[in-house]
Design a protein around this motif. Structure first.
Motif, mmCIF file in Angstrom:
data_model
loop_
_atom_site.group_PDB
_atom_site.id
_atom_site.type_symbol
_atom_site.label_atom_id
_atom_site.label_comp_id
_atom_site.label_asym_id
_atom_site.label_seq_id
_atom_site.Cartn_x
_atom_site.Cartn_y
_atom_site.Cartn_z
ATOM 1 N N ARG A 1 0.753 -1.183 0.040
ATOM 2 C CA ARG A 1 0.001 -0.030 0.118
ATOM 3 C C ARG A 1 0.763 1.079 0.042
ATOM 4 N NH1 ARG A 1 -3.124 -0.944 5.356
ATOM 5 N NH2 ARG A 1 -1.113 -2.314 5.565
ATOM 6 N N GLY A 2 1.890 1.145 -0.797
ATOM 7 C CA GLY A 2 2.948 2.354 -0.954
ATOM 8 C C GLY A 2 2.081 3.630 -1.543
ATOM 9 N N SER A 3 2.467 4.793 -0.946
ATOM 10 C CA SER A 3 1.737 5.838 -1.567
ATOM 11 C C SER A 3 1.790 6.128 -3.267
ATOM 12 C CB SER A 3 2.232 7.165 -0.893
ATOM 13 O OG SER A 3 3.993 7.217 -1.565
ATOM 14 N N HIS A 4 2.620 5.373 -3.867
ATOM 15 C CA HIS A 4 2.580 5.577 -5.196
ATOM 16 C C HIS A 4 1.771 4.488 -6.033
ATOM 17 C CE1 HIS A 4 5.755 3.069 -4.163
ATOM 18 N NE2 HIS A 4 5.755 2.176 -5.303
ATOM 19 N N TYR A 5 1.187 3.626 -5.170
ATOM 20 C CA TYR A 5 0.232 2.905 -5.536
ATOM 21 C C TYR A 5 -1.202 3.136 -5.176
ATOM 22 C CZ TYR A 5 4.024 -0.689 -6.713
ATOM 23 O OH TYR A 5 5.129 -1.250 -7.294
ATOM 24 N N TRP A 6 -1.449 3.555 -3.875
ATOM 25 C CA TRP A 6 -2.521 3.733 -3.186
ATOM 26 C C TRP A 6 -2.771 4.924 -2.589
ATOM 27 C CZ3 TRP A 6 -6.410 0.630 -4.866
ATOM 28 C CH2 TRP A 6 -6.344 -0.645 -5.412
ATOM 29 N N LEU A 7 -3.678 5.611 -2.330
ATOM 30 C CA LEU A 7 -3.937 6.529 -1.227
ATOM 31 C C LEU A 7 -4.529 6.063 -0.106
ATOM 32 C CD1 LEU A 7 -4.931 9.604 -3.657
ATOM 33 C CD2 LEU A 7 -2.566 9.240 -2.618
ATOM 34 N N THR A 8 -4.195 6.464 1.073
ATOM 35 C CA THR A 8 -4.739 5.985 2.382
ATOM 36 C C THR A 8 -5.083 7.083 3.315
ATOM 37 O OG1 THR A 8 -2.529 5.403 3.379
ATOM 38 C CG2 THR A 8 -3.706 3.793 2.189
ATOM 39 N N GLU A 9 -6.313 7.292 4.017
ATOM 40 C CA GLU A 9 -6.432 8.266 4.911
ATOM 41 C C GLU A 9 -5.446 8.198 6.126
ATOM 42 O OE1 GLU A 9 -8.409 10.705 4.397
ATOM 43 O OE2 GLU A 9 -9.365 10.021 2.509
ATOM 44 N N GLU A 10 -5.119 7.058 6.564
ATOM 45 C CA GLU A 10 -4.338 6.998 7.618
ATOM 46 C C GLU A 10 -3.516 5.725 7.590
ATOM 47 O OE1 GLU A 10 -7.682 4.621 10.590
ATOM 48 O OE2 GLU A 10 -6.852 6.405 11.128
ATOM 49 N N LYS B 1 -9.974 3.653 -2.981
ATOM 50 C CA LYS B 1 -10.067 3.215 -4.550
ATOM 51 C C LYS B 1 -10.772 4.198 -5.316
ATOM 52 C CE LYS B 1 -9.996 -1.699 -3.440
ATOM 53 N NZ LYS B 1 -10.756 -3.119 -3.519
ATOM 54 N N SER B 2 -11.472 5.233 -4.720
ATOM 55 C CA SER B 2 -12.150 6.191 -5.427
ATOM 56 C C SER B 2 -11.204 7.425 -5.917
ATOM 57 C CB SER B 2 -13.346 6.851 -4.712
ATOM 58 O OG SER B 2 -12.684 7.787 -3.357
ATOM 59 N N ARG B 3 -10.018 7.633 -5.301
ATOM 60 C CA ARG B 3 -8.961 8.512 -5.980
ATOM 61 C C ARG B 3 -7.806 7.794 -6.358
ATOM 62 N NH1 ARG B 3 -7.874 12.275 -1.072
ATOM 63 N NH2 ARG B 3 -7.718 10.555 -0.028
ATOM 64 N N PRO B 4 -7.578 7.407 -7.550
ATOM 65 C CA PRO B 4 -6.422 6.403 -8.353
ATOM 66 C C PRO B 4 -5.230 7.289 -8.228
ATOM 67 C CG PRO B 4 -8.178 7.183 -9.707
ATOM 68 C CD PRO B 4 -8.661 7.782 -8.592
ATOM 69 N N THR B 5 -4.390 6.796 -7.872
ATOM 70 C CA THR B 5 -2.841 7.265 -8.193
ATOM 71 C C THR B 5 -2.522 7.266 -9.657
ATOM 72 O OG1 THR B 5 -1.670 5.223 -7.649
ATOM 73 C CG2 THR B 5 -2.256 6.730 -5.894
ATOM 74 N N GLN B 6 -1.458 7.814 -9.992
ATOM 75 C CA GLN B 6 -1.126 7.543 -11.674
ATOM 76 C C GLN B 6 -0.734 6.235 -11.744
ATOM 77 O OE1 GLN B 6 -0.740 9.816 -13.738
ATOM 78 N NE2 GLN B 6 -1.190 11.780 -12.324
ATOM 79 N N VAL B 7 -0.183 5.369 -10.989
ATOM 80 C CA VAL B 7 0.006 3.977 -11.401
ATOM 81 C C VAL B 7 -1.329 3.539 -11.566
ATOM 82 C CG1 VAL B 7 0.921 1.756 -10.575
ATOM 83 C CG2 VAL B 7 2.246 3.918 -10.186
ATOM 84 N N HIS B 8 -2.362 3.636 -10.420
ATOM 85 C CA HIS B 8 -3.744 3.037 -10.662
ATOM 86 C C HIS B 8 -4.435 3.413 -11.863
ATOM 87 C CE1 HIS B 8 -7.428 1.859 -8.031
ATOM 88 N NE2 HIS B 8 -7.248 1.128 -8.959
ATOM 89 N N ARG B 9 -4.167 4.759 -12.158
ATOM 90 C CA ARG B 9 -5.052 5.228 -13.404
ATOM 91 C C ARG B 9 -4.370 4.537 -14.621
ATOM 92 N NH1 ARG B 9 -2.580 6.994 -17.472
ATOM 93 N NH2 ARG B 9 -0.918 8.176 -15.917
ATOM 94 N N ALA B 10 -3.101 4.232 -14.641
ATOM 95 C CA ALA B 10 -2.645 4.006 -15.899
ATOM 96 C C ALA B 10 -3.050 2.299 -16.117
ATOM 97 C CB ALA B 10 -1.119 3.752 -15.905
#
Length: 408
Positions: free
Chosen positions: A196-205, A212-221
């Motif tokens: 769950r690194g920040s370049h894969y996923w966004l986490t609130e805490e 999953k509603s706010r994809p990172t650049q890697v998730h978007r690609a």
């Protein structure tokens, strides 16, 4: 003492020879032979005469000494299995792994492993290659005095490593580069399993569930490619990649040191050309089922998907502000300017940039923001240069006043 007791009872005819042999757990023939040796030599005749005599099948002492000396002088710190493979391939060793381990342990070069804990059942592998891939990075002192990150992408079904390279720091670009190398060599895969690194996923805490509603650049690609990104919520869940890194951290630094490699570029070349083929041949396993889940990539703009994409609004001077740089949009034959138009900036793993308006690439830039000049179009050509999506350099049209003046 037990034999002497039964021997005495046999002499007093309290027991038969068969009964005495059964009580000792030996055959009647063995008891008769021991009785004869006891009659002639006494207690010393009962000693095992093989004790102290070297086995006829034992490895010669000088050969064992050469093996131990080789380990002590060139391969100190290597695991026995790693050294055993190197000894066979590079130095002509012929003896078994068990003999190598016992000989090194007897010489004090290798310590005995501690007893393992309770057995835990592993998660079953995926049935086909390409169904699920693991990607992770490991920070380690791969060469003496240098802490690098090793980015590895491997298959869950076979443990084969498809992509591995060193970078200064793990991040979005390194993840995109690993995915691109796999797709270019193997094809499109089904899912990617990551931490769950920040370049894969966004986490609130920290330690919480991913957003999953706010994809990172890697998730978007990956969404654009149709690949499912799966988050792991514990190191044990990524056990297959964790075990691979444990092997890599043990073997790779020693081989790099043996080859005298200290630079990252040379290390990446050695990793690709020499280490990975041998590693996959040694540790990759057949998939549970025949076939593959990889799909050939038939698109032509993979680089435009596996990159960082951010939207910007063009300023009044026809420039785009991107990370403290001003990207000047060159003159376009299709429109006078792009002021207040929303464009898309692409940043690639090699540091270069590009500005897109919809599907059209308006210009490409070096990492420092300088415009990448394109070849001038031949007067007979009206379209872009073949093989490039960058528009050709077009000279400005003469003004009406200049045209009238020329006609006059």
């Amino acid at each position: 003492m037990r034999f002497e007791e039964l021997y005495g009872r046999r002499q007093r005819r309290e027991l038969t020879m068969v009964e005495a042999a059964e009580m000792l757990g030996i055959t009647e023939r063995t008891f008769r032979r021991w009785s004869g040796r006891y009659d002639t030599e006494g207690v010393e005749g009962l000693q095992d005469r093989r004790l102290g005599r070297p086995s006829a099948r034992a490895v010669p002492v000088d050969e064992a000494l050469r093996m131990v000396t080789l380990y002590e002088t060139r391969y100190t710190g290597w695991t026995v299995k790693h050294f055993h493979e190197q000894w066979h391939t590079e130095h002509g060793g012929t003896h078994s792994y068990s003999w190598t381990k016992k000989t090194l342990q007897a010489a004090g070069q290798v310590t005995r492993a501690t007893r393992r804990g309770a057995h835990r059942k592993k998660r079953p592998r995926k049935p086909l290659p390409g169904m699920m891939l693991h990607q992770d990075g490991s920070t380690h002192e791969w060469v003496s005095g240098c802490q690098w990150d090793l980015i590895v992408t491997l298959d869950d079904a076979t443990t084969e490593i498809y992509s591995a390279f060193f970078v200064e720091e793990e991040g979005t670009m390194s993840s995109l580069q690993g995915v691109r190398e796999v797709i270019e060599t193997k094809g499109l895969f089904s899912s990617l399993y990551t931490d769950r690194g920040s370049h894969y996923w966004l986490t609130e805490e920290a330690g919480g569930k991913v957003d999953k509603s706010r994809p990172t650049q890697v998730h978007r690609a990956l969404q654009q490619l149709g690949v499912t990104l799966i988050p792991a919520y514990s190191p044990e869940a990524r056990g297959r990649s964790e075990r691979a890194f444990r092997t890599l951290q043990d073997r790779l630094p020693k081989e790099l040191a043996l080859a005298g490699i200290t630079e990252m570029a040379t290390a990446n070349q050695y990793l690709t050309t020499r280490f990975l083929p041998a590693y996959n041949q040694r540790f990759a396993v057949p998939a549970p089922e025949a076939g593959t889940a990889f799909i050939p990539w038939i698109g032509t703009h993979l680089a435009e998907i596996l990159c960082v994409q951010e939207e910007r609004v063009v300023a009044k001077d026809n420039t785009v502000h991107y990370h403290r740089q001003r990207l000047q949009i060159p003159q376009d034959p299709h429109r006078f300017h792009y002021v207040k138009v929303t464009v898309r900036v692409h940043e690639y793993p090699d540091g270069t940039l590009a500005v897109f308006h919809g599907p059209r690439c308006l210009a490409r830039y070096h990492a420092d923001g300088r415009l990448i000049e394109t070849r001038r179009a031949h007067p007979s050509r009206t379209g872009p240069t073949h093989g490039s999506d960058v528009p050709p350099v077009v000279h400005p049209r003469p003004t009406v006043r200049a045209t009238i003046s020329a006609r006059g």
